[in-house]
Design a protein around this motif. Structure first.
Motif, PDB file in Angstrom:
ATOM      1  N   ASP A 161      19.933  14.739  44.128  1.00  0.00           N
ATOM      2  CA  ASP A 161      19.113  13.317  43.674  1.00  0.00           C
ATOM      3  C   ASP A 161      17.911  13.682  45.028  1.00  0.00           C
ATOM      4  OD1 ASP A 161      19.339  13.022  40.982  1.00  0.00           O
ATOM      5  OD2 ASP A 161      20.256  11.314  41.525  1.00  0.00           O
TER       6      ASP A 161
ATOM      7  N   SER B  49      15.921  14.681  37.403  1.00  0.00           N
ATOM      8  CA  SER B  49      17.283  14.012  36.913  1.00  0.00           C
ATOM      9  C   SER B  49      18.311  14.604  36.967  1.00  0.00           C
ATOM     10  CB  SER B  49      16.432  12.483  36.456  1.00  0.00           C
ATOM     11  OG  SER B  49      17.486  11.625  35.962  1.00  0.00           O
TER      12      SER B  49
ATOM     13  N   GLN C 149      20.609  11.730  36.107  1.00  0.00           N
ATOM     14  CA  GLN C 149      22.028  11.271  35.803  1.00  0.00           C
ATOM     15  C   GLN C 149      22.114  10.691  34.653  1.00  0.00           C
ATOM     16  OE1 GLN C 149      20.974   8.156  37.212  1.00  0.00           O
ATOM     17  NE2 GLN C 149      22.771   7.338  35.917  1.00  0.00           N
TER      18      GLN C 149
ATOM     19  N   ARG D  56      26.336  11.996  36.138  1.00  0.00           N
ATOM     20  CA  ARG D  56      26.459  10.818  36.982  1.00  0.00           C
ATOM     21  C   ARG D  56      27.038   9.546  35.976  1.00  0.00           C
ATOM     22  NH1 ARG D  56      22.241   9.863  39.297  1.00  0.00           N
ATOM     23  NH2 ARG D  56      23.153  10.668  41.560  1.00  0.00           N
ATOM     24  N   ASP D  57      26.110   9.914  34.084  1.00  0.00           N
ATOM     25  CA  ASP D  57      27.177   8.652  33.509  1.00  0.00           C
ATOM     26  C   ASP D  57      28.150   9.196  32.982  1.00  0.00           C
ATOM     27  OD1 ASP D  57      24.751   6.918  33.703  1.00  0.00           O
ATOM     28  OD2 ASP D  57      24.014   7.601  32.118  1.00  0.00           O
TER      29      ASP D  57
END
Length: 344
Positions: free
Chosen positions: A268, A307, A309, A312-313
């Motif tokens: 990121d 992104s 994310q 990461r999740d």
């Protein structure tokens, strides 16, 4: 959406998780479970790092590679009892079929990588990047997991102001991008596939590449001492090669919760314009002269930020910073020594 998970190879993964949790590096832990990984193109830039990482985690690894560039990047793995190498073409069914039959996990790295290489030989690019993936997908069984590295260059030309997520429409602007996007669609329309949309990779590898943007900029800083940059504000995302390798391992041990989806794999904090990247390198190489040119253009028009994310999740965090990668590259380039075609 409910994903039906077949009994293999996920049952082997769960046995592994019970034995060693997520801690990789316990010798023999996975060998007892017997997870067999087939890596096509495993002698390349990414593969030569990934194979070493898989073996150190205890996986059994078979590499299929045609050694297109005459590389000898896997000699140091030959003494490992879990390693095997097959010299051959990932497009030939009689070569690929028996290897696929023996695998629990398939990681197809064999590819003609980058827009210039693909434009030089479009037929070869389509054959290796797309047809070979279709072959593997046809040959594999429902219980065999495929983890496929595609590219976030599929996002094409954006404003560079809005984050691209995995739901952003793909609009590749090169033959390379189109072949990778089509291969991803092929796999995600089938069972038990995970695709990783890799940012521009950087870092040192036994099969070194100087055409990747970070690697190229750092090399220019210590050899030529200057660089001319077109479209200085065009943005990209970057990721260290060893974080990519670690992400593959994470996908294997967490496949049940990841199959059927693509994942952006980048840093990121490394959504940077070409100008920002060059100036970051200049902090480490103060003598680096950077010229931003308004005349001329870069044939690579990609411009986007990404992104990460979703990844990461799913439980994976990239750990290696751009600054760490720059220090690593500067050390590595000192080993290049004098070019045989220069007197200085």
């Amino acid at each position: 959406m409910t994903i039906e998970v077949p009994p293999a190879p996920f049952h082997k993964v769960e046995m592994f998780r019970r034995e060693v949790g997520i801690f990789y590096g316990v010798k023999g832990a996975v060998m007892k479970v017997g997870i067999r990984v087939l890596v096509t193109g495993g002698a390349g830039y990414l593969g030569s790092i990934l194979c070493e990482r898989l073996l150190s985690a205890g996986f059994q690894v078979t590499v299929l590679d045609s050694l297109l560039y005459g590389q000898h990047t896997l000699f140091h793995l030959c003494n490992h009892p879990g390693f095997d190498f097959v010299f051959g073409d990932a497009r030939k069914e009689d070569t690929v079929a028996p290897l696929v039959r023996e695998a629990d996990v398939i990681i197809p790295l064999a590819a003609l990588v980058g827009a210039p290489a693909c434009d030089r030989d479009p037929w070869l690019a389509t054959s290796v990047n797309l047809d070979a993936i279709r072959l593997i997908n046809r040959l594999r069984g429902k219980g065999q997991l495929v983890i496929y590295p595609t590219t976030n260059s599929g996002y094409g030309t954006r404003s560079g102001d809005v984050f691209c997520t995995e739901e952003t429409p793909l609009e590749p602007i090169s033959l390379y991008g189109r072949t990778k996007v089509e291969a991803e669609e092929e796999l995600l329309s089938s069972e038990n596939s995970v695709t990783l949309r890799l940012a521009t990779v950087f870092g040192v590898s036994p099969r070194m590449r100087l055409d990747l943007l970070v690697n190229h900029f750092v090399y220019a800083s210590v050899t030529d001492g200057y660089i001319v940059i077109f479209e200085k504000d065009f943005k990209r995302n970057y990721i260290h090669i060893r974080d990519v390798a670690d992400c593959f391992l994470h996908c294997i041990t967490n496949a049940a919760g990841m199959v059927g989806r693509p994942f952006n794999v980048g840093l990121d904090e490394a959504n940077l314009s070409k100008a920002e990247l060059a100036l970051k390198i200049k902090e480490s190489v103060p003598s680096f002269h950077i010229q931003f040119s308004e005349l001329g253009s870069d044939p690579d028009k990609r411009n986007y930020i990404v992104s990460n994310q979703r990844r990461r999740d799913a439980g994976f965090e990239a750990k290696r910073s751009l600054e760490e990668g720059l220090r690593e590259l500067l050390k590595g380039y000192r080993m290049f020594g004098r070019s045989p075609f220069k007197n200085v």
